[in-house]
Design a protein around this motif. Structure first.
Motif, PDB file in Angstrom:
ATOM      1  N   ILE A 183       0.919  -0.934  -0.058  1.00 53.18           N
ATOM      2  CA  ILE A 183      -0.010   0.109   0.049  1.00 53.18           C
ATOM      3  C   ILE A 183       1.036   1.089   0.139  1.00 53.18           C
ATOM      4  CG2 ILE A 183      -1.720   1.068   1.230  1.00 53.18           C
ATOM      5  CD1 ILE A 183      -2.724  -1.369   2.516  1.00 53.18           C
ATOM      6  N   THR A 184       0.810   2.152  -0.946  1.00 49.57           N
ATOM      7  CA  THR A 184       1.341   3.393  -1.148  1.00 49.57           C
ATOM      8  C   THR A 184       0.624   4.489  -0.588  1.00 49.57           C
ATOM      9  OG1 THR A 184       2.689   2.404  -2.856  1.00 49.57           O
ATOM     10  CG2 THR A 184       2.638   4.768  -2.634  1.00 49.57           C
ATOM     11  N   MET A 185       0.938   5.388   0.378  1.00 42.60           N
ATOM     12  CA  MET A 185       0.213   6.505   0.736  1.00 42.60           C
ATOM     13  C   MET A 185       0.889   7.673   0.562  1.00 42.60           C
ATOM     14  SD  MET A 185      -1.358   4.720   4.568  1.00 42.60           S
ATOM     15  CE  MET A 185      -2.687   6.125   4.532  1.00 42.60           C
ATOM     16  N   PRO A 186       0.417   8.271  -0.521  1.00 39.99           N
ATOM     17  CA  PRO A 186       1.273   9.856  -0.897  1.00 39.99           C
ATOM     18  C   PRO A 186       0.762  10.688   0.045  1.00 39.99           C
ATOM     19  CG  PRO A 186      -0.354   9.035  -2.389  1.00 39.99           C
ATOM     20  CD  PRO A 186      -0.198   7.799  -1.547  1.00 39.99           C
ATOM     21  N   VAL A 187       1.699  11.458   0.641  1.00 38.86           N
ATOM     22  CA  VAL A 187       1.554  12.733   1.395  1.00 38.86           C
ATOM     23  C   VAL A 187       1.629  14.017   0.600  1.00 38.86           C
ATOM     24  CG1 VAL A 187       2.243  13.934   3.526  1.00 38.86           C
ATOM     25  CG2 VAL A 187       2.104  11.490   3.621  1.00 38.86           C
ATOM     26  N   GLU A 188       0.735  14.609   0.229  1.00 38.01           N
ATOM     27  CA  GLU A 188       0.827  15.913  -0.567  1.00 38.01           C
ATOM     28  C   GLU A 188       0.555  17.111   0.167  1.00 38.01           C
ATOM     29  OE1 GLU A 188      -1.722  14.649  -3.909  1.00 38.01           O
ATOM     30  OE2 GLU A 188      -0.621  13.246  -4.623  1.00 38.01           O
ATOM     31  N   ASP A 189      -0.009  17.187   1.102  1.00 38.60           N
ATOM     32  CA  ASP A 189      -0.384  18.337   1.870  1.00 38.60           C
ATOM     33  C   ASP A 189      -0.576  18.098   3.446  1.00 38.60           C
ATOM     34  OD1 ASP A 189      -3.216  17.695   2.573  1.00 38.60           O
ATOM     35  OD2 ASP A 189      -3.806  18.567   0.584  1.00 38.60           O
ATOM     36  N   GLU A 190      -0.560  18.964   4.063  1.00 38.61           N
ATOM     37  CA  GLU A 190      -0.761  18.817   5.839  1.00 38.61           C
ATOM     38  C   GLU A 190      -1.797  17.719   6.223  1.00 38.61           C
ATOM     39  OE1 GLU A 190      -0.922  21.602   9.752  1.00 38.61           O
ATOM     40  OE2 GLU A 190       0.024  22.340   7.735  1.00 38.61           O
ATOM     41  N   ASP A 191      -2.947  17.870   5.464  1.00 40.96           N
ATOM     42  CA  ASP A 191      -4.167  17.130   5.943  1.00 40.96           C
ATOM     43  C   ASP A 191      -3.815  15.604   5.764  1.00 40.96           C
ATOM     44  OD1 ASP A 191      -5.806  19.285   6.569  1.00 40.96           O
ATOM     45  OD2 ASP A 191      -6.748  19.525   4.798  1.00 40.96           O
ATOM     46  N   ASP A 192      -3.103  15.381   4.932  1.00 38.90           N
ATOM     47  CA  ASP A 192      -2.650  13.763   4.568  1.00 38.90           C
ATOM     48  C   ASP A 192      -1.974  13.281   5.837  1.00 38.90           C
ATOM     49  OD1 ASP A 192      -3.780  13.845   2.163  1.00 38.90           O
ATOM     50  OD2 ASP A 192      -1.875  13.966   1.046  1.00 38.90           O
ATOM     51  N   LEU A 193      -1.007  14.104   6.439  1.00 41.10           N
ATOM     52  CA  LEU A 193      -0.602  13.797   7.707  1.00 41.10           C
ATOM     53  C   LEU A 193      -1.381  13.361   8.746  1.00 41.10           C
ATOM     54  CD1 LEU A 193       2.157  16.494   7.979  1.00 41.10           C
ATOM     55  CD2 LEU A 193       2.562  13.951   7.255  1.00 41.10           C
ATOM     56  N   LYS A 194      -2.728  13.532   8.741  1.00 40.63           N
ATOM     57  CA  LYS A 194      -3.822  13.272   9.794  1.00 40.63           C
ATOM     58  C   LYS A 194      -4.523  12.045   9.584  1.00 40.63           C
ATOM     59  CE  LYS A 194      -4.391  18.182  10.687  1.00 40.63           C
ATOM     60  NZ  LYS A 194      -5.081  19.361  10.251  1.00 40.63           N
ATOM     61  N   ARG A 195      -4.086  11.263   8.401  1.00 40.29           N
ATOM     62  CA  ARG A 195      -4.635  10.196   8.058  1.00 40.29           C
ATOM     63  C   ARG A 195      -4.336   8.930   8.859  1.00 40.29           C
ATOM     64  NH1 ARG A 195      -3.569   9.370   1.634  1.00 40.29           N
ATOM     65  NH2 ARG A 195      -4.584   7.364   2.072  1.00 40.29           N
ATOM     66  N   PHE A 196      -5.329   8.074   9.436  1.00 38.74           N
ATOM     67  CA  PHE A 196      -4.843   7.158  10.348  1.00 38.74           C
ATOM     68  C   PHE A 196      -4.676   5.711   9.360  1.00 38.74           C
ATOM     69  CE2 PHE A 196      -6.970   9.739  13.549  1.00 38.74           C
ATOM     70  CZ  PHE A 196      -6.394   9.219  14.722  1.00 38.74           C
ATOM     71  N   LEU A 197      -3.536   5.111  10.132  1.00 37.80           N
ATOM     72  CA  LEU A 197      -3.250   3.838   9.334  1.00 37.80           C
ATOM     73  C   LEU A 197      -2.744   2.944  10.585  1.00 37.80           C
ATOM     74  CD1 LEU A 197       0.160   3.630   9.610  1.00 37.80           C
ATOM     75  CD2 LEU A 197       0.039   5.540   8.033  1.00 37.80           C
ATOM     76  N   PHE A 198      -2.975   1.507  10.306  1.00 38.43           N
ATOM     77  CA  PHE A 198      -2.221   0.613  10.962  1.00 38.43           C
ATOM     78  C   PHE A 198      -1.202   0.083  10.500  1.00 38.43           C
ATOM     79  CE2 PHE A 198      -2.149  -3.944  11.250  1.00 38.43           C
ATOM     80  CZ  PHE A 198      -1.587  -4.341  12.675  1.00 38.43           C
ATOM     81  N   LYS A 199       0.107   0.061  11.052  1.00 36.71           N
ATOM     82  CA  LYS A 199       1.420  -0.397  10.648  1.00 36.71           C
ATOM     83  C   LYS A 199       1.523  -1.461  11.629  1.00 36.71           C
ATOM     84  CE  LYS A 199       5.495   0.014  12.285  1.00 36.71           C
ATOM     85  NZ  LYS A 199       5.794  -1.162  12.024  1.00 36.71           N
ATOM     86  N   SER A 200       1.329  -2.624  10.750  1.00 38.30           N
ATOM     87  CA  SER A 200       1.623  -4.033  11.575  1.00 38.30           C
ATOM     88  C   SER A 200       3.152  -4.368  11.961  1.00 38.30           C
ATOM     89  CB  SER A 200       1.084  -5.268  10.595  1.00 38.30           C
ATOM     90  OG  SER A 200       2.027  -5.260   9.589  1.00 38.30           O
ATOM     91  N   GLU A 201       3.264  -5.050  12.635  1.00 35.67           N
ATOM     92  CA  GLU A 201       4.679  -5.423  13.063  1.00 35.67           C
ATOM     93  C   GLU A 201       5.430  -6.202  11.967  1.00 35.67           C
ATOM     94  OE1 GLU A 201       5.583  -9.005  15.834  1.00 35.67           O
ATOM     95  OE2 GLU A 201       5.750  -7.521  17.214  1.00 35.67           O
ATOM     96  N   THR A 202       4.986  -6.635  10.876  1.00 34.56           N
ATOM     97  CA  THR A 202       5.412  -7.137   9.818  1.00 34.56           C
ATOM     98  C   THR A 202       5.833  -6.129   8.688  1.00 34.56           C
ATOM     99  OG1 THR A 202       3.245  -8.166   8.871  1.00 34.56           O
ATOM    100  CG2 THR A 202       4.840  -9.629  10.348  1.00 34.56           C
ATOM    101  N   CYS A 203       5.294  -4.958   8.837  1.00 37.47           N
ATOM    102  CA  CYS A 203       5.343  -4.106   7.785  1.00 37.47           C
ATOM    103  C   CYS A 203       6.714  -3.441   7.443  1.00 37.47           C
ATOM    104  CB  CYS A 203       4.505  -2.786   8.266  1.00 37.47           C
ATOM    105  SG  CYS A 203       4.582  -1.279   7.379  1.00 37.47           S
ATOM    106  N   ARG A 204       7.102  -3.252   6.206  1.00 38.88           N
ATOM    107  CA  ARG A 204       8.176  -2.632   5.785  1.00 38.88           C
ATOM    108  C   ARG A 204       7.850  -1.125   5.369  1.00 38.88           C
ATOM    109  NH1 ARG A 204      10.472  -2.630   0.410  1.00 38.88           N
ATOM    110  NH2 ARG A 204      12.425  -1.570   0.402  1.00 38.88           N
ATOM    111  N   MET A 205       8.411  -0.311   5.870  1.00 39.24           N
ATOM    112  CA  MET A 205       8.028   1.244   5.584  1.00 39.24           C
ATOM    113  C   MET A 205       9.129   1.890   4.861  1.00 39.24           C
ATOM    114  SD  MET A 205       6.553   3.892   8.156  1.00 39.24           S
ATOM    115  CE  MET A 205       7.871   5.196   8.445  1.00 39.24           C
ATOM    116  N   VAL A 206       8.763   2.468   3.684  1.00 38.44           N
ATOM    117  CA  VAL A 206       9.812   3.371   2.763  1.00 38.44           C
ATOM    118  C   VAL A 206       9.437   4.639   2.853  1.00 38.44           C
ATOM    119  CG1 VAL A 206      11.204   3.257   0.853  1.00 38.44           C
ATOM    120  CG2 VAL A 206      10.685   0.962   1.779  1.00 38.44           C
TER     121      VAL A 206
END
Length: 94
Positions: free
Chosen positions: A28-51
């Protein structure tokens, strides 16, 4: 599981692991284009690789554990973790 201490104000939203990575897992790719995008909730699992290529940041599976937070909260958690666990701070090179 959410936890909040009424005495000291400490909070935790640590998510307990539930097993291995599913063979139905998706990237899943979550682009952040403005300040409101930073307020989006997400679940980062223990097996998640984040880049985060913009700042050359890559977290491997298991880093930070599982957590339910906002994108901003996740970035703050990464920052705090790097600040607290940096082996090069406070040594003789200061």
């Amino acid at each position: 599981m959410a936890f909040s201490c009424d005495f000291c104000g400490a909070k935790s939203r640590e998510v307990k692991p539930g097993g291995a990575v599913s063979d139905k897992a998706k990237k899943i790719t979550m682009p952040v284009e403005d300040e409101d995008d930073l307020k989006r909730f997400l679940f980062k699992s223990e097996t998640c690789r984040m880049v985060v290529p913009e700042i050359d940041l890559e977290l491997t599976m298991g880093t930070l554990g599982g957590v339910y937070t906002t994108i901003e909260g996740l970035i703050e958690k990464v920052y705090d973790n790097m600040k607290e666990n940096n082996p090069f701070v406070g040594d003789s090179s200061d």
